[in-house]
Design an enzyme around this catalytic site. Structure first.
Site, PDB file in Angstrom:
ATOM      1  CD  GLN A   1      11.684   4.572 -24.573  1.00  0.00           C
ATOM      2  OE1 GLN A   1      12.954   5.127 -24.990  1.00  0.00           O
ATOM      3  NE2 GLN A   1      11.742   3.316 -24.170  1.00  0.00           N
ATOM      4  CD  GLU A   2       9.434   7.951 -15.502  1.00  0.00           C
ATOM      5  OE1 GLU A   2      10.218   7.506 -14.771  1.00  0.00           O
ATOM      6  OE2 GLU A   2       7.950   8.150 -15.363  1.00  0.00           O
TER       7      GLU A   2
ATOM      8  NE  ARG B   1      17.248  25.445 -36.423  1.00  0.00           N
ATOM      9  CZ  ARG B   1      17.253  24.504 -37.122  1.00  0.00           C
ATOM     10  NH1 ARG B   1      16.763  24.427 -38.591  1.00  0.00           N
ATOM     11  NH2 ARG B   1      16.923  23.246 -36.554  1.00  0.00           N
ATOM     12  CD  GLN B   2      11.278  26.749 -31.228  1.00  0.00           C
ATOM     13  OE1 GLN B   2      10.276  27.293 -30.683  1.00  0.00           O
ATOM     14  NE2 GLN B   2      11.700  25.481 -31.294  1.00  0.00           N
TER      15      GLN B   2
ATOM     16  CE  LYS C   1      17.310  32.514 -47.637  1.00  0.00           C
ATOM     17  NZ  LYS C   1      17.008  31.401 -46.692  1.00  0.00           N
TER      18      LYS C   1
HETATM   19  C1  R5P Z   1      19.015  30.035 -40.507  1.00  0.00           C
HETATM   20  O1  R5P Z   1      19.021  31.110 -40.103  1.00  0.00           O
HETATM   21  C2  R5P Z   1      20.145  29.171 -40.219  1.00  0.00           C
HETATM   22  O2  R5P Z   1      21.234  29.829 -40.252  1.00  0.00           O
HETATM   23  C3  R5P Z   1      20.297  28.089 -41.493  1.00  0.00           C
HETATM   24  O3  R5P Z   1      20.590  28.567 -42.574  1.00  0.00           O
HETATM   25  C4  R5P Z   1      19.028  27.354 -41.693  1.00  0.00           C
HETATM   26  O4  R5P Z   1      18.650  26.575 -40.335  1.00  0.00           O
HETATM   27  C5  R5P Z   1      19.277  26.064 -42.587  1.00  0.00           C
HETATM   28  O5  R5P Z   1      18.147  25.273 -42.546  1.00  0.00           O
HETATM   29  P1  R5P Z   1      17.966  24.319 -43.994  1.00  0.00           P
HETATM   30  O6  R5P Z   1      18.973  23.474 -44.068  1.00  0.00           O
HETATM   31  O7  R5P Z   1      16.527  23.517 -43.429  1.00  0.00           O
HETATM   32  O8  R5P Z   1      17.458  25.099 -44.947  1.00  0.00           O
END
Ligand code: R5P
Length: 310
Positions: free
Chosen positions: A35-36, A93-94, A190
């Site tokens: 898989q390289e 996201r990280q 939320k």
């Molecule tokens: C979060 O900050 C992003 O903008 C999305 O709301 C999030 O990544 C959505 O993830 P999921 O569909 O798993 O809730």
């Protein structure tokens, strides 16, 4: 100018080539038995302005590695300039340390891409705009909002539309769409007051009788979206549709969407749609090929791309 592509999004690469009226650069991208990844550029690129289209989507690490190795191959073949075109930048996201002794993986990936040979980055709807600063090379972050707004205008009666951000973090993006549609804005807030307690969804704004349009950058598990849709319908919204740039749609997300009360989920082809996505009754894909193609063209011609951000 030459455009090459890894394996992540061949169909978007094809559409962009059609828009630019060029042939996709010839390259052999294959795997050894273990898989390289092995890549061979099959045409001369000496002195050329090269673009590589690759979303670092599922399988994220394989697609990232293909991008890195393809850049190395082009650099060693004396390409004049290499632009990494990332319609979807995975790992975004990280972008901060969520706790002690954790990494900032988006920065690690930015470093890898730069070190492998990118001279420029062209991307779309980064999860957070400040990730541009993780790259010490020119980085253009395109917005899908113009494409999405055009689709809304073609498919919805605007006088009853309410744009909704599914969380407080997405308000700037939602406001940009609301402004284009000249519509009102609502926010789903939320809250979990104490750890272990279930989340409470508060809706800021009167959505009763409205056709709500949720907008977000990413749909992954679909949890954020489906919960927000439930909250809006509980507050009397007539219908809920979602416009989301990057359809990550991991695990059972597609069946979650098809069995939800969402009227429609509209995503872009920044990530290649799976066959489950293509056959889902309430998921539709709009293309960003023209937007990305135009940005590639303008970059190659050293023209401004800023009008594409408007
Ligand atoms: C979060 O900050 C992003 O903008 C999305 O709301 C999030 O990544 C959505 O993830 P999921 O569909 O798993 O809730």
């Amino acid at each position: 100018m030459k455009l090459f592509a890894g394996n992540s999004n061949r169909s978007l690469a094809g559409h962009i080539c059609n828009y630019l009226d060029i042939q996709l650069g010839k390259a052999n991208v294959r795997r050894f038995a273990d898989q390289e990844i092995f890549i061979e550029i099959l045409e001369n690129v000496r002195g050329e302005d090269c673009f590589i289209l690759q979303s670092t989507s599922y399988p994220a690490n394989d697609h990232l590695m293909e991008l890195l190795i393809m850049m190395d191959a082009l650099r060693r073949a004396s390409a004049r300039r290499i632009t990494a075109v990332l319609p979807y930048f995975g790992y975004a996201r990280q972008d901060r340390k969520p706790g002690p002794r954790t990494p900032i993986s988006a920065k690690v990936v930015a470093n890898l891409i730069t070190t492998a040979g990118a001279d420029r980055i062209l991307t779309l709807d980064l999860h957070a705009a400040q990730i541009q600063g993780f790259f010490d090379i020119p980085t253009d972050n395109l917005f899908a909002v113009p494409v999405l707004a055009r689709d809304v205008k073609e498919n919805y009666a605007l006088e009853n539309v309410m744009v909704v951000s599914p969380d407080v973090g997405g308000v700037v993006r939602a406001r940009a769409l609301a402004k284009r549609l000249d519509s009102m804005l609502a926010i789903v807030d939320k809250r979990r007051d104490r750890p272990g307690e279930s989340e409470v969804m508060n809706v800021i704004g009167d959505v009763k009788g409205k056709d709500c349009l949720l907008i977000d950058d990413i749909i992954d598990s679909g949890g954020t979206l489906c919960n927000a849709a439930e909250a809006l319908l509980a507050k009397g919204a007539t219908s809920v549709t979602a416009y989301i740039t990057h359809g990550v749609l991991s695990g059972g997300a597609v069946s979650r969407i098809t069995s939800s009360k969402l009227k429609e989920l509209v995503i872009t082809d920044s990530i290649e749609p799976t066959s489950a996505v293509k056959t889902a009754h309430n998921i539709r894909v709009v293309s960003v090929a023209e937007l990305v193609g135009e940005a590639i063209q303008r970059t190659a011609l050293e023209k401004s791309v800023s009008s594409l951000f408007d």
